[in-house]
Design a protein around this motif. Structure first.
Motif, PDB file in Angstrom:
ATOM      1  N   UNK A 346      63.191  56.162  83.701  1.00 60.48           N
ATOM      2  CA  UNK A 346      63.568  55.641  82.377  1.00 60.48           C
ATOM      3  C   UNK A 346      62.594  56.053  81.285  1.00 60.48           C
ATOM      4  N   UNK A 347      61.532  56.756  81.631  1.00 55.80           N
ATOM      5  CA  UNK A 347      60.661  57.336  80.608  1.00 55.80           C
ATOM      6  C   UNK A 347      59.503  56.469  80.154  1.00 55.80           C
ATOM      7  N   UNK A 348      59.008  55.594  81.008  1.00 55.19           N
ATOM      8  CA  UNK A 348      57.868  54.745  80.620  1.00 55.19           C
ATOM      9  C   UNK A 348      56.638  55.591  80.301  1.00 55.19           C
ATOM     10  N   UNK A 349      56.380  56.596  81.120  1.00 50.61           N
ATOM     11  CA  UNK A 349      55.215  57.464  80.896  1.00 50.61           C
ATOM     12  C   UNK A 349      55.354  58.233  79.581  1.00 50.61           C
ATOM     13  N   UNK A 350      56.569  58.697  79.294  1.00 49.58           N
ATOM     14  CA  UNK A 350      56.833  59.399  78.034  1.00 49.58           C
ATOM     15  C   UNK A 350      56.541  58.504  76.840  1.00 49.58           C
ATOM     16  N   UNK A 351      56.908  57.245  76.950  1.00 50.50           N
ATOM     17  CA  UNK A 351      56.700  56.289  75.852  1.00 50.50           C
ATOM     18  C   UNK A 351      55.221  56.028  75.607  1.00 50.50           C
ATOM     19  N   UNK A 352      54.444  55.908  76.685  1.00 47.84           N
ATOM     20  CA  UNK A 352      52.998  55.686  76.525  1.00 47.84           C
ATOM     21  C   UNK A 352      52.398  56.810  75.695  1.00 47.84           C
ATOM     22  N   UNK A 353      52.780  58.035  76.005  1.00 50.70           N
ATOM     23  CA  UNK A 353      52.270  59.192  75.259  1.00 50.70           C
ATOM     24  C   UNK A 353      52.657  59.109  73.783  1.00 50.70           C
ATOM     25  N   UNK A 483      66.602  51.115  80.188  1.00 54.77           N
ATOM     26  CA  UNK A 483      67.655  51.154  81.212  1.00 54.77           C
ATOM     27  C   UNK A 483      68.274  52.536  81.383  1.00 54.77           C
ATOM     28  N   UNK A 484      68.188  53.375  80.340  1.00 53.91           N
ATOM     29  CA  UNK A 484      68.820  54.695  80.427  1.00 53.91           C
ATOM     30  C   UNK A 484      68.006  55.615  81.322  1.00 53.91           C
ATOM     31  N   UNK A 485      68.662  56.210  82.298  1.00 52.24           N
ATOM     32  CA  UNK A 485      67.995  57.046  83.294  1.00 52.24           C
ATOM     33  C   UNK A 485      68.150  58.519  82.934  1.00 52.24           C
ATOM     34  N   UNK A 486      67.040  59.242  83.005  1.00 56.35           N
ATOM     35  CA  UNK A 486      67.064  60.689  82.779  1.00 56.35           C
ATOM     36  C   UNK A 486      67.209  61.383  84.131  1.00 56.35           C
ATOM     37  N   UNK A 487      68.308  62.011  84.352  1.00 55.47           N
ATOM     38  CA  UNK A 487      68.591  62.636  85.643  1.00 55.47           C
ATOM     39  C   UNK A 487      67.940  64.015  85.741  1.00 55.47           C
ATOM     40  N   UNK A 488      67.594  64.383  86.970  1.00 57.28           N
ATOM     41  CA  UNK A 488      67.086  65.733  87.206  1.00 57.28           C
ATOM     42  C   UNK A 488      68.245  66.719  87.343  1.00 57.28           C
ATOM     43  N   UNK A 493      70.042  61.200  92.640  1.00 54.91           N
ATOM     44  CA  UNK A 493      70.438  59.852  93.052  1.00 54.91           C
ATOM     45  C   UNK A 493      69.286  58.849  93.071  1.00 54.91           C
ATOM     46  N   UNK A 494      68.045  59.304  93.129  1.00 57.36           N
ATOM     47  CA  UNK A 494      66.916  58.381  93.316  1.00 57.36           C
ATOM     48  C   UNK A 494      66.906  57.257  92.270  1.00 57.36           C
ATOM     49  N   UNK A 495      66.989  57.548  90.945  1.00 54.80           N
ATOM     50  CA  UNK A 495      66.979  56.453  89.965  1.00 54.80           C
ATOM     51  C   UNK A 495      68.162  55.506  90.130  1.00 54.80           C
ATOM     52  N   UNK A 496      69.341  56.053  90.457  1.00 50.85           N
ATOM     53  CA  UNK A 496      70.519  55.205  90.656  1.00 50.85           C
ATOM     54  C   UNK A 496      70.346  54.310  91.879  1.00 50.85           C
ATOM     55  N   UNK A 497      69.779  54.851  92.943  1.00 52.46           N
ATOM     56  CA  UNK A 497      69.534  54.060  94.140  1.00 52.46           C
ATOM     57  C   UNK A 497      68.572  52.918  93.836  1.00 52.46           C
ATOM     58  N   UNK A 498      67.521  53.219  93.083  1.00 48.84           N
ATOM     59  CA  UNK A 498      66.551  52.177  92.715  1.00 48.84           C
ATOM     60  C   UNK A 498      67.234  51.071  91.909  1.00 48.84           C
TER      61      UNK A 498
END
Length: 732
Positions: A346-353, A483-488, A493-498
């Protein structure tokens, strides 16, 4: 049955049921066939709750021959011997306190001068010269050492006779000095600050009834401490305390109120209605709430023309922030306390930057100003490294920021010596317990901006408390959930599974292979071989142990971490005559091994959960083994005895992996682990994977684990305290 008396040298194997195999040094034996083994070691087997190298034991059993393992002493019964008479004097003389006197010399002195050797030497040191092979120089060394400890030697011998090991005895004498005699006579339970409660309690019960007032109060305190550790609760109900007292200490209390009242008056516990706290834990939660109130109500500077500034930042960094991310960035800049949460992808690391970049621009910070104004913190070394890599700025663990002193277990940065940074950004907040968060808030001023980032669906902290969730649930602070997931890829599927695990709503997709995911239905008996095959194929594709991490819930068992590490070491770092090795217990470490730090070591800037690689194995000036481990360019030397703080890291627990991310993860979900599998554990394991995830095991076990809500809620009072202080304050 025959018997042997001596010391445990080391444990070769230990199961989770208490079965142990080890080496035993025989001092005495009544068995004719073992007379040749006196002063030598033999292999023993048996079931034991615990064994200490410092203690002397008498084992009773049979000396048998095993077709595969050869001769072994099968222990049926055992007792731990208290050092008495000559044994106690020999152990004291052979200790590190007495210079120039090893084990053989100590035995020779006592054989020559008898049980009263210490008094004889003090009265007439020349008597030492009667000891065979005793030089005048050595006699003087021994005499001076005995004189140095003449006021303590009786206490040392007495403590050993009571049941304390020599190591424990020396620790107590050093810590308590003249107070020790009074403590032993009036309240031996005070020693639990340094010695395990079980040992203190056993020594006390050897000479006292089990339900004395002193013991009951000590057991109540110990019960609350254990419940706090086991459950992570900051307060406890009276019924739970009574139940535990009866079960663990055989104290069926009907008059507990009397003892609770005494403990309350002495400020050992705090009672709030039906809630019973350790006094220090209550104060921590109270201080957290009060410090958050001070931060929240301090004058706050807000950002202007945000839309223009965020647009320029997007162009500069070549990124595009979604509406949720922009909201999080804005709230972080406009509020004194802001919480940002979100699952993987969801981009938490991107937001910190982004927040850091805007803080620098908004405040016109020079490079020097940045270091003195912004603190990037995380509970683990690997999490702080991730922050540093994403922002290109220094980041550190909370313990390092607060200058934790390992010797006295205290923070040098505190309410009397605060750090000056005005912008504090903390990642992986779900891992932070009450004690650490309280210390952090006490170590900073109130005129700051505090930005807390994390994922409330991960495993809670090891220590007591539920900091992140309590702060969110209070609704007193600005909070944005991403909540928005950035897909590779379209088929990732990993973010959706989580997310499905987090929502307790697992779809049948978890059995389908995706670009970044695969579930292998494998029987327990074949899990280890399957992991070996996958890792072998990964290795052939150019992936090594630095890119791949195996996760499992527990250490013991066929598919436990200890066994897996043995298998994976032979695959990724096989034996080679060019590589030096060292054996610690039954584990072999060799150069290039991937290893894990198990405890915080702030003096060397290495922390619990940090992963390193063995750089070299050498000898020091005393010809002792030294292992040098490379933790991302930080080279730390370990003596052999320090290696108890290290484990192989080819496989590790999900708990230890929290706060870290790995490109490729293999996670075991075996039916044999079913008691340890629950939603937050599975979620945390899945969310460690960045590029690919392979789950190996039983689909039904995985389904059951995702439905198991064990450990989702803890009993804490922080939310109530926060709302009491801040209920009239609305976050922006």
């Amino acid at each position: 049955m025959i018997s042997i008396k001596g010391n445990v040298r080391y444990i070769i194997y230990e199961s989770n049921t208490g079965y142990k195999v080890g080496q035993f040094h025989i001092k005495q034996t009544d068995a004719e066939e073992l007379q040749d083994f006196k002063n030598k070691t033999i292999t023993f087997t048996g079931y034991f709750p615990e064994l200490n190298k410092e203690d002397t034991y008498t084992f009773k059993g049979e000396y048998i021959y095993h077709d595969r393992y050869g001769y072994q002493f099968a222990v049926k019964e055992y007792v731990k011997e208290k050092p008495e008479g000559k044994d106690a004097v020999i152990e004291f003389l052979a200790s590190s306190l007495i210079k120039g006197c090893g084990q053989k010399t100590a035995v020779s002195i006592v054989e020559t001068l008898g049980e009263n050797a210490l008094n004889i030497i003090k009265e007439d040191p020349s008597k030492l010269l009667l000891v065979p092979k005793m030089s005048e120089k050595k006699a003087n060394q021994i005499y001076r050492s005995i004189l140095k400890y003449q006021e303590k030697d009786d206490m040392i011998l007495n403590l050993q006779k009571m049941g304390f090991s020599l190591k424990e005895t020396l620790l107590l004498v050093e810590e308590y000095e003249d107070k020790l005699k009074d403590i032993l006579e009036n309240n031996i339970y005070e020693l639990t600050e340094f010695i395990d409660f079980k040992k203190i309690d056993k020594i006390y019960l050897d000479n006292n009834e089990k339900s004395t007032d002193l013991r009951v109060k000590a057991c109540i305190i110990e019960t609350i401490k254990r419940l706090e550790f086991i459950n992570g609760d900051t307060y406890h109900e009276k019924s739970d305390i009574i139940k535990y007292l009866n079960k663990e200490f055989d104290i069926p209390l009907t008059n507990i109120d009397k003892f609770l009242d005494e403990l309350r008056k002495n400020k050992i516990i705090y009672v709030l209605e039906d809630k019973i706290f350790l006094f220090e834990t209550y104060v921590m939660e109270k201080d957290i709430a009060e410090n958050l109130y001070l931060i929240s109500t301090s004058p706050s500077k807000t950002i202007t023309k945000f839309d223009n500034k965020i647009k320029r930042l997007e162009e500069e960094l070549e990124v595009r922030y979604n509406s949720g991310q922009k909201e999080a960035i804005l709230k972080a800049l406009n509020n004194n306390v802001c919480i940002i949460t979100g699952g993987p992808g969801t981009g938490k690391t991107t937001i910190i930057n982004a927040i850091v970049k805007l803080i620098i621009k908004e405040n016109n910070l020079s490079n020097l100003d940045i270091l003195s104004s912004i603190a990037l913190l995380a509970p683990t070394g690997r999490a702080s490294k991730k922050m540093s890599e994403s922002t290109n700025l220094p980041a550190m663990t909370i313990h390092r920021f607060l200058k934790w002193n390992q010797d006295n277990n205290a923070f040098q940065v505190n309410e009397d010596n605060k750090n000056l940074q005005k912008f504090i950004i903390v990642d992986e907040v779900s891992m932070i317990d009450t004690m650490v968060f309280d210390a952090l808030l006490k170590g900073i001023y109130s005129n700051i901006k505090l930005i807390l980032v994390g994922d409330g669906n991960q495993l809670p902290s090891v220590g007591a408390g539920l900091i992140l969730n309590d702060l969110i649930d209070s609704s007193c602070f600005a909070h944005v959930e991403l909540t928005e997931i950035y897909r590779q890829s379209a088929n990732s599927y990993i973010p959706d599974l989580a997310r499905e695990i987090k929502e307790y709503n697992l779809s049948t997709n978890f059995l389908e292979q995706k670009d970044d995911y695969n579930f292998l239905n494998v029987d327990n008996s074949k899990i280890k071989d399957t992991i070996r095959q996958i890792c072998q194929m990964s290795k052939e594709k150019g992936l090594d142990e630095k890119n791949l991490q195996v996760l499992a819930p527990m250490y013991k068992g066929e598919n436990g971490i200890d066994n897996l590490n043995f298998v994976l070491q032979s695959l990724f770092n096989p034996k080679d005559i060019q590589k030096k090795e060292i054996k610690v217990g039954d584990v072999i470490y060799r150069v290039k091994d991937k290893v894990l730090q198990l405890v915080n070591n702030p003096d060397n800037n290495v922390y619990n959960g940090d992963i390193g690689y063995i750089h070299k194995i050498s000898k020091d000036g005393n010809n002792k083994d030294v292992v040098t481990i490379d933790f991302d360019g930080n080279y730390i030397e370990y003596k052999k005895e320090d290696m108890v703080n290290i484990k192989h890291a080819y496989a590790m627990t999900i708990h230890k992996a929290q706060g870290s991310e790995f490109n490729h993860v293999i996670m075991i979900v075996s039916s044999s682990y079913h008691k340890m599998l629950y939603n937050k554990l599975i979620y945390t394991g899945v969310s460690r994977a960045k590029k690919s995830l392979v789950i190996i095991g039983n689909p039904n076990s995985f389904l059951e684990a995702t439905k198991n809500s064990y450990s989702t809620k803890r009993k804490t009072n922080l939310k109530a305290m926060i709302t009491h202080n801040l209920m009239d304050t609305e976050p922006n």
